[in-house]
Design an enzyme around this catalytic site. Structure first.
Site, short mmCIF file in Angstrom:
data_model
loop_
_atom_site.label_atom_id
_atom_site.label_comp_id
_atom_site.label_asym_id
_atom_site.label_seq_id
_atom_site.Cartn_x
_atom_site.Cartn_y
_atom_site.Cartn_z
CB VAL A 145 -0.93 0.02 1.23
CG1 VAL A 145 -1.89 1.20 1.15
CG2 VAL A 145 -1.70 -1.29 1.35
N GLY A 146 0.96 1.91 -1.16
CA GLY A 146 1.75 3.12 -1.28
C GLY A 146 0.87 4.35 -1.21
CG ASN A 147 2.31 7.91 0.48
OD1 ASN A 147 1.62 8.06 1.46
ND2 ASN A 147 3.61 7.71 0.54
CB THR A 148 0.29 7.43 -5.81
OG1 THR A 148 1.38 6.56 -6.13
CG2 THR A 148 0.82 8.77 -5.35
CB ILE A 162 -3.08 -0.75 -3.44
CG1 ILE A 162 -3.58 0.31 -2.46
CG2 ILE A 162 -2.91 -2.09 -2.73
CD1 ILE A 162 -5.00 0.07 -1.96
N GLY A 184 9.82 2.44 6.56
CA GLY A 184 8.59 2.07 5.87
C GLY A 184 8.61 0.65 5.34
CG ASP A 244 7.67 1.83 0.93
OD1 ASP A 244 8.09 1.94 2.09
OD2 ASP A 244 7.39 2.81 0.20
CG ASP A 299 10.29 2.84 -4.23
OD1 ASP A 299 9.72 3.35 -5.22
OD2 ASP A 299 9.75 2.01 -3.50
#
Length: 268
Positions: A7-10, A12, A109, A111, A136
């Site tokens: 789950v990333g900020n922009t 999934i 994090g 990720d 990244d």
């Protein structure tokens, strides 16, 4: 087969891995939206899988990493519905397979943990423990250092490509909101070229600078470092970098699978 979700900020990212071959059989992405419920995300994921006629078969388990706390429980429940089991959540206490040598490992994090896990796992498999820089380029750009012992040493974090463009457009009266394109000239002749020079070419120059600086601090020749890059904006910057950056679109998901497998082996 297992399911891995980041789950990333922009967005999934979701991947289905074959446990025997350790390969990604199928992957897709969903826009990150904190207003989405478990039911909504589950229906969206099922519809995407069905539309692409992918047979997920029998899932033995799942793993989740998240940098969006508002969605962590939601996505874990969605994975639970697919597998019938509570997924492994990357966080404090999870065995990553490598030491995290920062002041507070819990701050790292999920990720970034997954990216490092993928790189360290590959180094061990190929028996090439020589140090690495992991980039990244997602909502933010992160540059991580891993030494030749497979230890995570720390990172640099700065605004990502999209964040930088939005800040320039939103915080100034005259600068335009520009479209992505390759920018090789440092001296822009108009507003768009100048913004792209600062953001796109600027990112490439920063990455080259960090690789050189990290190499000096790790006391490893820069040309002996493995430089791995992932993230949706990487393709705009890679051609402009002096260093050779190995692009891996599935790096984060591969790292999650590696962590899941290690956790499984420890429990066995």
């Amino acid at each position: 087969m297992i399911i891995a979700a980041n789950v990333g900020n922009t967005r999934i990212s979701v991947g289905f891995f074959d446990s025997a071959s350790s390969s990604v059989n199928y992957r897709f992405e969903i826009a990150t939206d904190i207003s989405k419920t478990v039911d909504e995300l589950y229906v969206i994921a099922k519809a995407i899988i069905r539309e692409n006629q992918f047979d997920i078969g029998e899932l033995e388990g799942g793993i989740v990493s998240s940098v969006v706390p508002q969605l962590t429980t939601t996505v874990c429940e969605v994975v639970n519905r697919f597998t019938g089991k509570q997924p492994l959540l990357v966080g404090p206490g999870v065995k990553t397979g490598f030491p995290i040598k920062i002041d507070s490992p819990a701050e790292l994090g999920g990720d970034m943990v997954a990216n490092a896990a993928a790189v360290v796992s590959k180094m061990k498999i190929e028996n090439k423990m020589r140090g690495a820089v992991v980039v990244d380029m997602s909502a933010v750009t992160t540059v991580s250092a891993i030494n030749k012992f497979g230890e995570y040493l720390g990172c640099a974090i700065f605004p990502g490509v999209q964040m930088s463009l939005e800040a320039l457009h939103g915080k100034t009266a005259l600068l335009p909101n520009v479209a992505y394109s390759a920018q090789t000239k440092a001296i822009g002749k108009n507003s768009q070229e100048s913004v792209l020079s600062g953001v796109i070419l600027g990112h490439a120059m920063m990455l080259d600078g960090f690789v050189a600086k990290f190499a000096r601090e790790m006391k490893i020749p820069a040309d002996e470092l493995d430089c791995v890059i992932t993230g949706e904006y990487a393709k705009y910057v890679i051609p402009l970098c002096k260093n050779h950056l190995q692009y891996d679109e599935e790096l984060t998901l591969k790292g999650l699978f590696s962590i899941y497998q290690r956790s499984k082996e420890i429990k066995a």
